[in-house]
Write a protein that holds these residues in place. Sequence first.
Motif, mmCIF file in Angstrom:
data_model
loop_
_atom_site.group_PDB
_atom_site.id
_atom_site.type_symbol
_atom_site.label_atom_id
_atom_site.label_comp_id
_atom_site.label_asym_id
_atom_site.label_seq_id
_atom_site.Cartn_x
_atom_site.Cartn_y
_atom_site.Cartn_z
ATOM 1 N N ALA B 425 0.843 -1.200 0.000
ATOM 2 C CA ALA B 425 0.000 0.000 0.000
ATOM 3 C C ALA B 425 0.881 1.254 0.000
ATOM 4 O O ALA B 425 0.639 2.205 -0.748
ATOM 5 N N LEU B 426 1.915 1.210 0.821
ATOM 6 C CA LEU B 426 2.826 2.354 0.906
ATOM 7 C C LEU B 426 3.486 2.625 -0.453
ATOM 8 O O LEU B 426 3.716 3.780 -0.837
ATOM 9 N N ASP B 427 3.757 1.557 -1.178
ATOM 10 C CA ASP B 427 4.362 1.717 -2.501
ATOM 11 C C ASP B 427 3.487 2.539 -3.439
ATOM 12 O O ASP B 427 3.996 3.182 -4.360
ATOM 13 N N GLY B 464 -7.857 6.451 -2.581
ATOM 14 C CA GLY B 464 -7.137 5.515 -1.707
ATOM 15 C C GLY B 464 -7.574 4.084 -1.952
ATOM 16 O O GLY B 464 -6.743 3.173 -2.067
ATOM 17 N N THR B 465 -8.890 3.867 -2.013
ATOM 18 C CA THR B 465 -9.365 2.491 -2.230
ATOM 19 C C THR B 465 -8.973 2.007 -3.625
ATOM 20 O O THR B 465 -8.625 0.837 -3.803
ATOM 21 N N MET B 470 -5.643 -1.894 -6.524
ATOM 22 C CA MET B 470 -4.522 -2.133 -7.440
ATOM 23 C C MET B 470 -3.409 -2.940 -6.752
ATOM 24 O O MET B 470 -2.895 -3.903 -7.289
ATOM 25 N N ALA B 471 -3.072 -2.490 -5.535
ATOM 26 C CA ALA B 471 -1.927 -3.092 -4.842
ATOM 27 C C ALA B 471 -2.212 -4.504 -4.356
ATOM 28 O O ALA B 471 -1.314 -5.339 -4.270
ATOM 29 N N TRP B 472 -3.475 -4.765 -3.997
ATOM 30 C CA TRP B 472 -3.801 -6.041 -3.347
ATOM 31 C C TRP B 472 -4.505 -7.031 -4.269
ATOM 32 O O TRP B 472 -4.707 -8.175 -3.895
#
Lengths: 474, 474
Positions: B425-427, B464-465, B470-472
């Motif tokens: 998420a931080l990425d 954010g969501t 995307m990240a998960w």
Amino acid sequence: MFCLPEKKAGKFLYAAIYEELKKQIESGAFPAGTKLPSQRTLGTKLGVSVNTVRTAYTQLELEGFVEVRPKSGFYVCNMESLQKIGSQRGNPMLTPLEKQCDQNPEEAKNNFVPANVAIDFAPAAIAKEKFPSTQWYRCLRSCLEDPRALERTPPQGDLGLRQILADYLYTERGVECTPQQVILGAGTDSLLEILSYILPNQWALAMENPVYTKAYRLFSRMGHRVVPIQVDKQGVMTEPLEGLDQLLVYTTPSHQYPLGTSMPVGRRIQLLNWAGRGKFRFIVEDDYDSEFRYDAKPVPSLQSIDQNERVIYLTSFSRSVAPALRLSVMVLPDSILKIYHETYKDFVCRVSTLEQLTLGEFIRRGFFESHLNRMRTYYKNKCKRLLQGLKPLRDTVDLVGELAGQHLTLQVRNGMTEEQLWSSALDVGVRVYPVSPFFMTDFPESSMVLLGFGGLKDEEIDEGTKRLVMAWHK
Amino acid sequence: MFCLPEKKAGKFLYAAIYEELKKQIESGAFPAGTKLPSQRTLGTKLGVSVNTVRTAYTQLELEGFVEVRPKSGFYVCNMESLQKIGSQRGNPMLTPLEKQCDQNPEEAKNNFVPANVAIDFAPAAIAKEKFPSTQWYRCLRSCLEDPRALERTPPQGDLGLRQILADYLYTERGVECTPQQVILGAGTDSLLEILSYILPNQWALAMENPVYTKAYRLFSRMGHRVVPIQVDKQGVMTEPLEGLDQLLVYTTPSHQYPLGTSMPVGRRIQLLNWAGRGKFRFIVEDDYDSEFRYDAKPVPSLQSIDQNERVIYLTSFSRSVAPALRLSVMVLPDSILKIYHETYKDFVCRVSTLEQLTLGEFIRRGFFESHLNRMRTYYKNKCKRLLQGLKPLRDTVDLVGELAGQHLTLQVRNGMTEEQLWSSALDVGVRVYPVSPFFMTDFPESSMVLLGFGGLKDEEIDEGTKRLVMAWHK
């Protein structure tokens, strides 16, 4: 019996009833033994619910104004016997009298003072009516426009205020520090709580004997060993400290609490040298009333002459601004600051943001300085008046601590015991405060009492001293 | 380099320099590795003393924005490596991430968040800009005329406010108490400090695992044994408590912190029955965000269904009014109240008198109720929006605690570890919060993260969501 003041009627009904009854009891209109009307009767008479009356009665009972006699009702207490009740159920370490000295004088007045006390030389009282509330509120109003007023400050307090305080402490007390070393707390007790929390348990605390008892209780509750250290005429003695390490010495060098002595520079240097000779030796300098010194050359603070960063400096604005202001200041040397950051920094600051900002403005605009200047003269005159009134006793009374703060200590050599001193004063309607409850050990052989003058009017001081002279004159 | 904003120039010089530099660093204008000008150079340029610049630099260093390289100067830190520094020198019990969750989100933002975080789902954040400050200040101004505003309140707090709060707690949460049972503190930590102070050392504390870590630290520092108790889907489990006595169970039944579960009535009754079966068994019910429940029928508070006076009830106004308001409430059952009176009552109340009076007015005039009603709708919508945005992940994500407060917990079953979840998420510039730092023992096998939505704008939640999906997404 009594009516509710009309304007209060819509607001806090039960509080109005409570206050009215308390007034009647305190004024002597309802003497000891008076039976209060039943809750139902009073409720009906006042047009309020029984529950509302019950809440008022319960509060009065809790504060010791009335007592329940089973199957009969509520009766006004005999205030003399109340003291004994207090000492039986209270903390065994605290006598009711000590509680009075220790407490907010307002509460002491409300909770414990017998109805016949006309003049109360309460040591912690100040002249609240002299507070420049107009200027304070002007500052407060200007801070309402600051968007920060609704935000939390950093854990140590608002950085701007800490800068102002660092400057102020440097100017007034020679305390050298950066704002990063300054921590704000909701009163001195709150800061002592932090200190006792962050220091390792194996560190002991050496305390002046006699001492500010709440500091003693806070540290010992947190698991620190507390070592009483004797106080002579120069303040805390340093010989008993030799050889001790991992030790914090709690002291009130400006105006020993409660004795009133001021520590001379020689003793200060001895104490600092002791601290400098060990790695884990620190001094807590509680400079609680240093703003009010009446001699020409105040002794420098320990922190200002310390060469080894061994002093934790504490001061408060309760006496210099207003008792309602829950704002005290602690300055940590870097080594202790490091421990603070490791163990406590993420706790939230306890002090109201708005009051932090307001105090900053109050100092910045110069209001605080002029207030202090005015109050120094004011208290100096009160103190002079008190000394003047005590003059007839000069052959049997030694004075300590008359050059600072709002209280002084009398050592009375007229053959009376300490208890005889305060009880004979009480007989003529004057309350003075015994010193022995402040001792942890080695109770004093001499008879000493505390007299505060901060909250009294000139006439009260005159009348009070007249009565004391009568009671104590041999 | 930069100029001092003119209006600030006369005020807190060093604070202005500090703020300006911080802004430049946070905005990325001074990237990691940038060398700051020497203190002398900057001082001369700005026309201020070297000391003033030094103070600003020291504060930046303390907060981890810059670092000193010996014989070279001050350099802007790499914020990623800052986290590691934090964890090395900090309290070993706290990871930097835990500190962020635990802390005031403002401070977390300022101190630890890498510069590339665009959207921060901080669990303790609230919509501060929605606070009705006009109404609050109107109440405050009317209280300035009250002579009590400059006086200390009794140690437990202003009696009038305590009456109002007793009524409010009864109406809102069914909490039955008299104002005599109500104690006001400068935040929940401050009340937990009092509680841990007054209870005998041999009383142990059972804490939900995971838990609000500051409560854990306060009690264990005060010498109480702390027993972690497992939490299942219904909240704290009662089987491990059987046979234990002289025990306090700390729990957050309305909205388990941090997991978000709500304890069903059945479990509540089990817990109360356990307490009723022993003489020294008590429950601390921390009802920290109970004002914000979004389901139709909130579960009654433990205190309201307790038959044996075994519940110590806690709640706070930090989330419902403003984080700056240091005012929390504790309701003690009579047996604990007795201990409080014996050991703590003479300490001074830590809460600002003016803010006590203002809160009383704010509730009495109905402003608080309308504010709460507005905010319930507001947060409910934020929460809906967050859930909507997470929908694409519905096959791999379980939600907990979405019916209350300002945060929810996601259990993610996509094969990623907890660390992979928050670091991926931080990425993409989004900060979510791992749950495992809240565990004292028995770390969870499943991968869980916390998402707060209270402080975010609609667009931020959407963006954010989108990034999280995307990240998960697997």
